[in-house]
Write an enzyme that holds these catalytic residues in place. Structure first.
Site, PDB file in Angstrom:
ATOM      1  N   LYS A 177      11.551  -7.450  -0.666  1.00 38.17           N
ATOM      2  CA  LYS A 177      10.167  -7.191  -0.244  1.00 38.17           C
ATOM      3  C   LYS A 177       9.610  -5.958  -0.959  1.00 38.17           C
ATOM      4  CE  LYS A 177       6.310  -7.406   2.151  1.00 38.17           C
ATOM      5  NZ  LYS A 177       6.055  -7.356   3.582  1.00 38.17           N
ATOM      6  N   LYS A 192       2.437   2.392   2.567  1.00 42.01           N
ATOM      7  CA  LYS A 192       3.683   2.530   3.327  1.00 42.01           C
ATOM      8  C   LYS A 192       4.813   1.782   2.616  1.00 42.01           C
ATOM      9  CE  LYS A 192       5.851  -0.158   6.127  1.00 42.01           C
ATOM     10  NZ  LYS A 192       5.922  -1.380   6.924  1.00 42.01           N
TER      11      LYS A 192
END
Lengths: 285, 285
Positions: A166, A234
Site C-alpha cells: 500500500k 499521512k
C-alpha cells in the site's frame, strides 16, 4: 458461517460493514461515534466485539489507533479467543502491522494486514483492491470476506507485506500526480492547451490512470474528494518512515510529501489529492 | 505526389525514410555519415535536398543541429522554394521551433514541429505517435506522410506546440520512471517481492504503461535501450529550459534531471532510461 466483528465505521468502514451484513454475516461492531448499523449489534468496547466474534476487522485512521484498539485496554486482543483472526484493513505503518501480528501470535490469534485502495465508491460497491500480508492459511480463511468487500485480492507476502504494498502504491500515485501537474503547468505556461496535451499523452507511453482521471480534475479545477490530500500525506509519512528504517533514500517521495504539507498549510488538506496542482499554481502568483 | 526530402538518417530517421520510399514517394536525402538508402537519391548538402523537394523532413539529434541544418550555410532554407514545407520531426526546444518557423515564414515557406514518441520499434513499423504544432493547413498537407510514419497524429496548436507537448510527455515519463523505481526499491528493502507489488499496483490507480514495461525492466535488470538515458536527459533539459523561460518551477523534473546526470556520470548514459533505478541501488552501497 464465522461470526464477524467490525471496529471503525467511518467513511470506508461503514459501507464495508453494511456489505458484510447484506451478505448474511452475523456482525457485531464498535465505533467511537456510536453510529447505528441496521441488522448488526453495537457494543461498548473493541474487547466486547472480539468476545462475540471469530474474525475481527478493523478499519481505523492511523497506526496509533490500530495499536490502541487492538493491543490497548479493552482492546481486541483481550477479547479474541485462541484460534481467532484479526484482519486489519486500515492503512498503517508496516512496523505496526508486524508488531500487532507478533503480539497476537503469542495469544494464539492470527492476523492479516489487508489495506485497500479504491476509496469510498469502491467500498460501497464492494469493489476494493485488497493487498494482503500474513500467512496464506489466514488469507484463505478470510477470502470469503474479501470476496464480499473487493474485486481483487492480492496476496503479497508475510506480515507487513500488505502495508508495504500500500505504501508503494501511494508513492506511485503521489509522484504521478506531481508528474501530471508539472506537465500540464508547463503546457499552459507555454501557451498550449493542456486538454490537448493530456489527450496526446494518453495515447502514448506517458499513459496512466492518474493522467486520465486526475489530469481531467486539474483541467476542470474539480478538487472535491475523492481521496483527501491530508490522508495521502499521512500515507507518504508511512512510506518515508519505512524507508528511513531501511535506510532507503526516497528523494522524490520526500519532495512530494513537502508539497502536500504546503497544500495542507494553505487550508486545502480536505480537498482531493489531485489539488497538489494548486501548490504549483500558487507559486506563480 | 509531392517530392520528399529527408535530412538525418539516424536510428529513427533511416526507418522513417525507408517507409516513405516503400509508400512510393520520390525521396532525396542527406546525411552526415553518407549512409545509403535503396530507392532514394543521396546528395551532398541539406540545401541540395531542399532544391529537389516540395516537403523536407528533418530528424536530427538536438536544437543546434536543426538550427544549423535549416538556417545555416547550405541549409534547407536556402533551397526550399516559396510554397515549400519543412516538417521538423526532431525533439528540440519549443523556442527553436518558433525561431525556425518565423525565419521560414519570411521566405514564404511553411513549417511544422512534429516530434514523435514510440522509439526505434515504432519508427520501423510506422506506428509512431506524432505531436504537431503549426498551421492546420500545413498539417493537412503533411497528413499523408504522417499516415505512413505513424499510427496517431495529434494536432496540438501553433508553432512550437508540438515540442511543448513532447517536453510534457518526457516530463511525465521521467517522473513515472522515478516513481516506479522508488516504489519497487521500498518494497525490496522492506523484504517484499517487488514483482508481486508491481502486479498488485497494476490492478489499481497506480497503473501506468511505465509501471508495466519499465517496472518489468527493473525487475529483470534489463536495461538495453529502448530509449537512451542520455537522450531523455537532453529532453528534460528542453523542458527545464522552457520552464525557465516561462518562470515555471518544475521541482520534480529538476530533481529527475539531476539523477539522470548521475546515471550518465556513472557511465550508463547509453542504457535504457529505466536504468534510473540503478542510481538508487548504487546509493545503497
Amino acid at each position: 458461517m464465522e461470526r464477524i466483528g467490525f471496529v471503525g465505521l467511518g467513511i470506508m468502514g461503514a459501507p464495508m460493514a453494511r456489505n458484510l451484513v447484506a451478505a448474511g454475516y452475523e456482525l457485531t461492531f464498535h465505533n467511537r461515534s456510536r453510529r447505528e448499523l441496521d441488522g448488526a449489534t453495537g457494543v461498548g468496547t473493541a474487547r466486547a466485539v472480539a468476545e462475540r466474534s471469530d474474525i475481527v476487522i478493523t478499519m481505523l485512521p492511523d497506526s496509533p489507533d490500530v495499536e490502541d484498539v487492538v493491543l490497548g485496554a479493552d482492546g481486541v486482543a483481550e477479547g479474541l479467543r485462541s484460534g481467532g483472526l484479526l484482519v486489519d484493513m486500515s492503512t498503517v505503518a508496516p512496523a505496526t502491522a508486524r508488531r500487532v501480528h507478533a503480539a497476537l501470535a503469542e495469544r494464539g490469534v492470527d492476523a492479516l494486514d489487508a489495506p485497500v485502495s479504491g476509496g469510498e465508491a469502491a467500498a460501497c460497491s464492494g469493489e476494493l483492491s485488497i493487498m494482503v500480508g500474513g500467512s496464506e492459511q489466514a488469507v484463505e480463511r478470510a477470502r470469503p470476506l474479501f470476496d464480499v468487500l473487493g474485486k481483487a485480492t492480492t496476496y503479497v507476502g508475510p506480515p507487513g507485506a500488505g502495508q508495504v504494498t500500500k505504501a508503494a502504491n501511494q508513492v506511485v500515485v503521489a509522484l504521478t500526480i506531481q508528474a501530471v501537474a508539472e506537465a500540464l503547468l508547463l503546457a499552459r505556461a507555454s501557451g498550449v492547451d493542456p486538454a490537448r496535451v493530456r489527450e496526446a499523452l494518453l495515447g502514448g507511453f506517458a499513459q496512466s490512470k492518474v493522467l486520465e482521471a486526475h489530469g481531467q480534475r486539474m483541467l476542470d479545477g474539480a478538487f472535491d474528494p475523492g481521496f483527501r490530500a491530508a490522508l495521502h500525506r499521512k500515507d507518504l509519512g508511512i512510506a518515508l518512515q519505512s524507508a528511513r528504517e531501511q535506510h532507503v533514500p526516497l528523494l522524490a517521495t520526500a519532495q512530494a510529501a513537502e508539497l502536500f504539507n504546503a497544500l495542507i498549510a494553505q487550508g486545502d488538506g480536505d480537498r482531493d489529492h489531485s489539488a497538489l496542482a494548486l501548490v504549483y499554481e500558487r507559486m506563480l502568483r
